[in-house]
Scaffold this motif. Sequence first.
Motif, PDB file in Angstrom:
ATOM      1  N   MET A   1     -15.343 -10.200  25.163  1.00 27.17           N
ATOM      2  CA  MET A   1     -14.730  -8.952  24.699  1.00 27.17           C
ATOM      3  C   MET A   1     -13.816  -9.204  23.489  1.00 27.17           C
ATOM      4  N   LEU A   2     -13.061 -10.314  23.503  1.00 27.35           N
ATOM      5  CA  LEU A   2     -12.195 -10.635  22.371  1.00 27.35           C
ATOM      6  C   LEU A   2     -13.022 -10.972  21.128  1.00 27.35           C
ATOM      7  N   GLN A   3     -14.109 -11.704  21.329  1.00 26.80           N
ATOM      8  CA  GLN A   3     -14.957 -12.032  20.197  1.00 26.80           C
ATOM      9  C   GLN A   3     -15.573 -10.774  19.586  1.00 26.80           C
ATOM     10  N   LEU A   4     -15.927  -9.839  20.441  1.00 20.61           N
ATOM     11  CA  LEU A   4     -16.456  -8.579  19.943  1.00 20.61           C
ATOM     12  C   LEU A   4     -15.379  -7.806  19.169  1.00 20.61           C
ATOM     13  N   PHE A   5     -14.145  -7.884  19.676  1.00 25.52           N
ATOM     14  CA  PHE A   5     -13.040  -7.210  19.001  1.00 25.52           C
ATOM     15  C   PHE A   5     -12.808  -7.811  17.612  1.00 25.52           C
ATOM     16  N   PHE A   6     -12.797  -9.155  17.557  1.00 27.52           N
ATOM     17  CA  PHE A   6     -12.565  -9.818  16.273  1.00 27.52           C
ATOM     18  C   PHE A   6     -13.773  -9.714  15.351  1.00 27.52           C
ATOM     19  N   PHE A   7     -14.935  -9.319  15.856  1.00 34.87           N
ATOM     20  CA  PHE A   7     -16.111  -9.098  15.011  1.00 34.87           C
ATOM     21  C   PHE A   7     -15.899  -7.885  14.112  1.00 34.87           C
ATOM     22  N   TYR A   8     -15.237  -6.850  14.690  1.00 39.06           N
ATOM     23  CA  TYR A   8     -14.966  -5.634  13.927  1.00 39.06           C
ATOM     24  C   TYR A   8     -13.649  -5.736  13.154  1.00 39.06           C
ATOM     25  N   ILE A   9     -12.697  -6.436  13.741  1.00 38.36           N
ATOM     26  CA  ILE A   9     -11.413  -6.631  13.068  1.00 38.36           C
ATOM     27  C   ILE A   9     -11.291  -8.121  12.759  1.00 38.36           C
ATOM     28  N   SER A  10     -11.571  -8.464  11.543  1.00 42.28           N
ATOM     29  CA  SER A  10     -11.637  -9.883  11.174  1.00 42.28           C
ATOM     30  C   SER A  10     -10.260 -10.526  11.241  1.00 42.28           C
ATOM     31  N   ASP A  11     -10.256 -11.757  11.803  1.00 41.61           N
ATOM     32  CA  ASP A  11      -9.009 -12.525  11.911  1.00 41.61           C
ATOM     33  C   ASP A  11      -9.396 -13.999  11.850  1.00 41.61           C
ATOM     34  N   PRO A  12      -8.769 -14.762  10.912  1.00 40.74           N
ATOM     35  CA  PRO A  12      -9.153 -16.180  10.792  1.00 40.74           C
ATOM     36  C   PRO A  12      -8.870 -17.000  12.063  1.00 40.74           C
ATOM     37  N   HIS A  13      -7.954 -16.514  12.920  1.00 42.33           N
ATOM     38  CA  HIS A  13      -7.636 -17.245  14.160  1.00 42.33           C
ATOM     39  C   HIS A  13      -8.290 -16.601  15.388  1.00 42.33           C
ATOM     40  N   GLY A  14      -9.266 -15.777  15.164  1.00 41.06           N
ATOM     41  CA  GLY A  14      -9.889 -15.042  16.277  1.00 41.06           C
ATOM     42  C   GLY A  14     -10.515 -15.958  17.325  1.00 41.06           C
ATOM     43  N   LEU A  15     -11.233 -16.975  16.883  1.00 44.20           N
ATOM     44  CA  LEU A  15     -11.892 -17.880  17.836  1.00 44.20           C
ATOM     45  C   LEU A  15     -10.866 -18.649  18.663  1.00 44.20           C
ATOM     46  N   LEU A  16      -9.777 -19.097  17.966  1.00 41.01           N
ATOM     47  CA  LEU A  16      -8.737 -19.838  18.682  1.00 41.01           C
ATOM     48  C   LEU A  16      -8.054 -18.950  19.718  1.00 41.01           C
ATOM     49  N   ILE A  17      -7.763 -17.700  19.319  1.00 44.59           N
ATOM     50  CA  ILE A  17      -7.124 -16.771  20.267  1.00 44.59           C
ATOM     51  C   ILE A  17      -8.037 -16.508  21.459  1.00 44.59           C
TER      52      ILE A  17
END
Length: 347
Positions: A26-42
């Motif tokens: 779900m977080l990865q899907l969220f960061f797919f639409y809202i780009s964040d360089p630390h998304g994978l780490l979060i």
Amino acid sequence: MSNYRIRVAKIQIASSFFSSVLLFGMLQLFFFYISDPHGLLISALAFFLSFLINLFIGTLLVTKDYRLIKNRIENIDLFVRTLSSGKLSARIKTESEGTISQVEQSLNELADKIDTQVKFLQKLINENVEINAKVRNAAVIEERQRIARDLHDAVSQQLFALSMFASAAKKSVFTNPEKAAENIADVSDIAGKAQGEMRALLLHLRPVRLRGESLDKGLERLIAELDGKTPIHFEASVDPIAGLSKGIENHLFLLSQEALSNALRHSEATKVRLTLYAKEQSVVLNIFDNGRGFNPAKEKIASYGLKTMRERTEEIGGHFILTTQEGEGTSIHIRVPIQEERVGQDG
């Protein structure tokens, strides 16, 4: 229970893992639409934190449930042991709904049925007076025949041996005093054995019912008459027992007679102790002698007498335990539930 814990632990780990994977997705899907360089780490940190928290909380809950289930199973085991020991009034407390509660309720119902059957057995014994009288008369005849056989097989032979040794001592008293002394010693020994045999047989001839006296008074009278009249020292510790019907008292008196008679005839003991007391809504009768003991599997006569005592105990819903070993004496433990009459139960 160890296998149960392993299975639960595997299920808990799998559940925590998949819920954490779901959160990660779900977080990865969220960061797919809202780009964040630390998304994978979060997402990764959230995955590990979710896994650890779910595992910790789940382990606490499972441990609590495991302890509750273990305690209830231990209570069920203790309850079954209590019923097996003869305390039929015990009941297990049902706490909540579920499979274990159904088992507890079923055990309580089983205890009710067993308790009812014991009451019925004891009531049947007390009410069938006429039938018991007929059976008793037949038993008296059979007992007389048995005593006649015992007199012939044991006492008559001992009297014959007394006569032979006395005659030999008379002939050798002047010519061989040492031999005469040995014969006289044999006469004394055989006379003592014959006296014990006769007292045991006379014990069987006593009235088979208590006549207007309670069980404790009857046993005290019986022990007082035996003590001092035989080489065996008899002791008694007898408490008055409330709630016993006459039928149960008569059976316990008969069992005491049989046990004391066996001790007189076969134990070669120097001390016999009888105790009667109430414990946990049961009456307990113990007879112990410090004699030679025996192996019931080898001594068929003794085994037959003990079988009769066991059957008589079971007739009144009791438990019969024999403890004996060659050279270690013999102990008989009898426990019978006390079934008090309920006022106003009928009608």
